[in-house]
Structure formats: C-alpha cells, structure tokens
Design an enzyme around this catalytic site. Structure first.
Site, mmCIF file in Angstrom:
data_model
loop_
_atom_site.group_PDB
_atom_site.id
_atom_site.type_symbol
_atom_site.label_atom_id
_atom_site.label_comp_id
_atom_site.label_asym_id
_atom_site.label_seq_id
_atom_site.Cartn_x
_atom_site.Cartn_y
_atom_site.Cartn_z
ATOM 1 N N ASP A 21 -23.896 19.539 29.767
ATOM 2 C CA ASP A 21 -24.823 19.459 28.642
ATOM 3 C C ASP A 21 -25.108 18.005 28.235
ATOM 4 O O ASP A 21 -24.253 17.136 28.390
ATOM 5 C CB ASP A 21 -24.218 20.233 27.459
ATOM 6 N N TRP A 26 -29.529 12.269 26.583
ATOM 7 C CA TRP A 26 -29.251 11.040 27.353
ATOM 8 C C TRP A 26 -30.558 10.305 27.652
ATOM 9 O O TRP A 26 -30.657 9.085 27.498
ATOM 10 C CB TRP A 26 -28.537 11.430 28.653
ATOM 11 N N HIS A 38 -32.592 15.189 33.429
ATOM 12 C CA HIS A 38 -32.158 16.210 34.405
ATOM 13 C C HIS A 38 -32.000 15.601 35.803
ATOM 14 O O HIS A 38 -31.102 15.983 36.550
ATOM 15 C CB HIS A 38 -33.138 17.391 34.425
ATOM 16 N N THR A 67 -29.516 31.996 31.127
ATOM 17 C CA THR A 67 -30.568 33.006 30.916
ATOM 18 C C THR A 67 -31.394 32.655 29.676
ATOM 19 O O THR A 67 -32.542 33.068 29.553
ATOM 20 C CB THR A 67 -29.958 34.418 30.750
ATOM 21 N N LEU A 134 -13.545 24.509 50.140
ATOM 22 C CA LEU A 134 -14.095 24.318 48.795
ATOM 23 C C LEU A 134 -15.210 25.337 48.575
ATOM 24 O O LEU A 134 -16.016 25.583 49.478
ATOM 25 C CB LEU A 134 -14.671 22.895 48.708
HETATM 26 C C1 IPE Z 1 -25.739 25.319 28.007
HETATM 27 O O1 IPE Z 1 -26.477 24.264 27.519
HETATM 28 C C2 IPE Z 1 -26.323 25.785 29.292
HETATM 29 C C3 IPE Z 1 -26.182 24.882 30.413
HETATM 30 C C4 IPE Z 1 -25.481 23.778 30.454
HETATM 31 C C5 IPE Z 1 -26.874 25.304 31.590
HETATM 32 P P1 IPE Z 1 -27.607 24.481 26.412
HETATM 33 O O2 IPE Z 1 -28.092 23.143 26.038
HETATM 34 O O3 IPE Z 1 -28.607 25.455 26.885
HETATM 35 O O4 IPE Z 1 -26.767 25.161 25.223
HETATM 36 P P2 IPE Z 1 -27.064 25.306 23.685
HETATM 37 O O5 IPE Z 1 -28.475 25.812 23.525
HETATM 38 O O6 IPE Z 1 -26.897 23.954 23.078
HETATM 39 O O7 IPE Z 1 -26.023 26.260 23.188
HETATM 40 C C1 IPE Z 2 -28.126 20.314 30.062
HETATM 41 O O1 IPE Z 2 -28.734 19.336 29.302
HETATM 42 C C2 IPE Z 2 -28.958 20.859 31.173
HETATM 43 C C3 IPE Z 2 -29.483 22.213 30.957
HETATM 44 C C4 IPE Z 2 -29.139 23.026 29.996
HETATM 45 C C5 IPE Z 2 -30.483 22.674 31.897
HETATM 46 P P1 IPE Z 2 -29.735 19.697 28.142
HETATM 47 O O2 IPE Z 2 -31.120 19.774 28.683
HETATM 48 O O3 IPE Z 2 -29.290 20.905 27.391
HETATM 49 O O4 IPE Z 2 -29.632 18.427 27.208
HETATM 50 P P2 IPE Z 2 -29.594 18.395 25.635
HETATM 51 O O5 IPE Z 2 -28.441 19.250 25.218
HETATM 52 O O6 IPE Z 2 -30.900 18.945 25.151
HETATM 53 O O7 IPE Z 2 -29.404 16.962 25.297
HETATM 54 MG MG MG Z 3 -28.126 21.201 25.752
#
Ligand code: IPE
Ligand code: IPE
Ligand code: MG
Length: 238
Positions: A21, A26, A38, A67, A134
C-alpha cells in the site's frame, strides 16, 4: 546485513504476504501522477521477490489488486491492468527458467481483464505447476470474502460438508504453507479484505513507509521483529 545468518535462522517465516500500500501517496508527494507510483511499486515488487527468494522464503503472496479496487477511476484501473500485463512478461522472461511456481489468487476469469491477460496468466500457472523452490502467489481481483464464498459454494454444489479442512482445500491458497507474516506498508493498520481465513494466526508488521520506498533493509527489520515474537497458537505462555 548478514543474509546468510538470517537465512539459516530456523525462525525465518516460510510464507510472507505483502499488502503493498501507498503507491499513490508516494507519487503525489513527488509531484507525480498516482499511476507513476504503481510503476515504481512494480519495480519494488520485483526487488522483493528476488530478496525473498535469496532469503529462502518458500511462499510469497503479493496483494496487488483487490475486488474493491475496481472502484477507482477508469484511468487508474486501466493503468494497473497494463502493469499487470507487463508483470506477466517479467514472469515469462525471468522466472520460467527457474524453479519458481506461479499462482494467482482472485477471480481472473473476470471479463474486465483483457482475454489475452487471462490466457497468459493461466499459461504461466500451467507451465510452472511442477516447480517447488519458491511459489509466488499474486493476488489480483482478490477479496477474502469472495474467496470464502467461492469455496463454500463449491462445497455446497458437490454436497461436501463444510468443515475447516474442506473449506481450506477450496481456497486459492489451498496448497500454500500457513501464512506466517503479513507486512503492510503506508501506515494503514487494516487488512482490507486480505486472507481473513488464512490470517487468524498470522503475525502482522505495519510500517509507515510507502510501498515504493520499502527497502531490503526494512524487510530485514520486519523479519527480525517477527523472529523475536513468540507464537503461541492458543497455548499458555512460557
Ligand atoms: C489494499 O490497499 C489493497 C491492495 C494493496 C491491493 P487499498 O489502498 O485498496 O486499501 P484501503 O482502501 O486503504 O483499505
Ligand atoms: C497500493 O497503493 C496499490 C493498490 C492498491 C493497487 P495505493 O494505490 O492504494 O496507494 P495509496 O494508498 O492511495 O497511497
Ligand atoms: Mg491504498
């Protein structure tokens, strides 16, 4: 960083999951679009797969797209799918020659994914199914509740009793090792629908570091923290 010493420690986790996350934040902090986060996040995933492999970790689960993440803007979802496409090529070019098994957790039959991606992902699973050193389990279009419902519905359909063993055997993670350690970056202290069934006795490591900045050094810190914990599984202390 003494990797050999760490590697030979019997307390090393066998299955580590990464809730990756903080990519968006970032990028925004650097004046970049969220999508750039990403891309950097994917580079960091590759680095950590290599590192976990060097450390002898047997199973790695990466929570890449939930999801619930379909709720994001069309632009961002499209970009993540494009990166997933790139990620499949990395697997094909860099892992097929190695003793690495590739699996996916989540509904990849979802028609929101281009057909070519679904086909290539299925091919990678098929081509690597006999590998053993792995296992890389990438969780895409994954939701823990959806996974449990899938398992229950399959059991009901075949008329099998729903008990712990049968339910476990119908999860995407059926043949993975128990989930020892879950690392979540970005400071959020929640699981966001990640492996609710598998994580009841997992250890959690939360860090404020945003995923693209999560370094090998910090991974070592997480592992040392984990190895210093006493896992009791319900037994009395001491
Ligand atoms: C959790 O991150 C899902 C993944 C890392 C794929 P999110 O950014 O979607 O989670 P929430 O919305 O902050 O709970
Ligand atoms: C995690 O980073 C990647 C996915 C959930 C796809 P985020 O895109 O959730 O990044 P933040 O949490 O919005 O900073
Ligand atoms: Mg996030």
């Amino acid at each position: 960083m003494n990797i050999e010493k760490l590697k030979n420690n019997p307390r090393m986790p066998k299955h580590v999951a990464y809730i990756i996350d903080g990519n968006g934040r970032w990028a925004l902090r650097r004046g970049l679009p969220r999508t750039a986060g990403h891309s950097f996040g994917l580079e960091n995933v590759k680095k950590h797969i290599e590192f976990a492999s060097d450390l002898g970790i047997k199973n790695i689960s990466i929570y890449a797209f939930s999801t619930e993440n379909w709720k994001r803007s069309e632009k961002e979802v499209k970009y993540i799918i494009k990166l997933f496409d790139k990620y499949l090529d990395v697997f094909k070019n860099e892992y097929l020659s190695r003793d690495v098994r590739i699996i996916f957790s989540g509904d990849l039959s979802d028609e929101r994914f281009p057909e070519d991606i679904r086909k290539r992902a299925a091919e990678l699973v098929e081509m690597t199914k006999h590998k053993t050193s792995l296992t890389i389990n990438t969780c895409v279009n994954y939701g823990g509740r959806q996974e449990i419902l899938k398992a229950v519905n399959e059991l009901v359909k075949i008329g099998k009793p729903v008990d712990e063993a049968t339910l476990t055997s119908h999860l995407y993670s059926a043949d993975l090792l128990p989930l020892d350690l879950i690392i979540r970056t970005s400071g959020e202290q929640r699981t966001s629908n990640f492996m609710p069934w598998q994580s009841v006795y997992s250890e959690f490591y939360f860090t404020k570091t945003l995923w693209p900045s999560f370094s090998k050094k910090e991974m070592v810190k997480a592992l040392k923290d984990y190895m210093g914990r006493e896992r009791r599984f319900g037994k009395e202390k001491g």
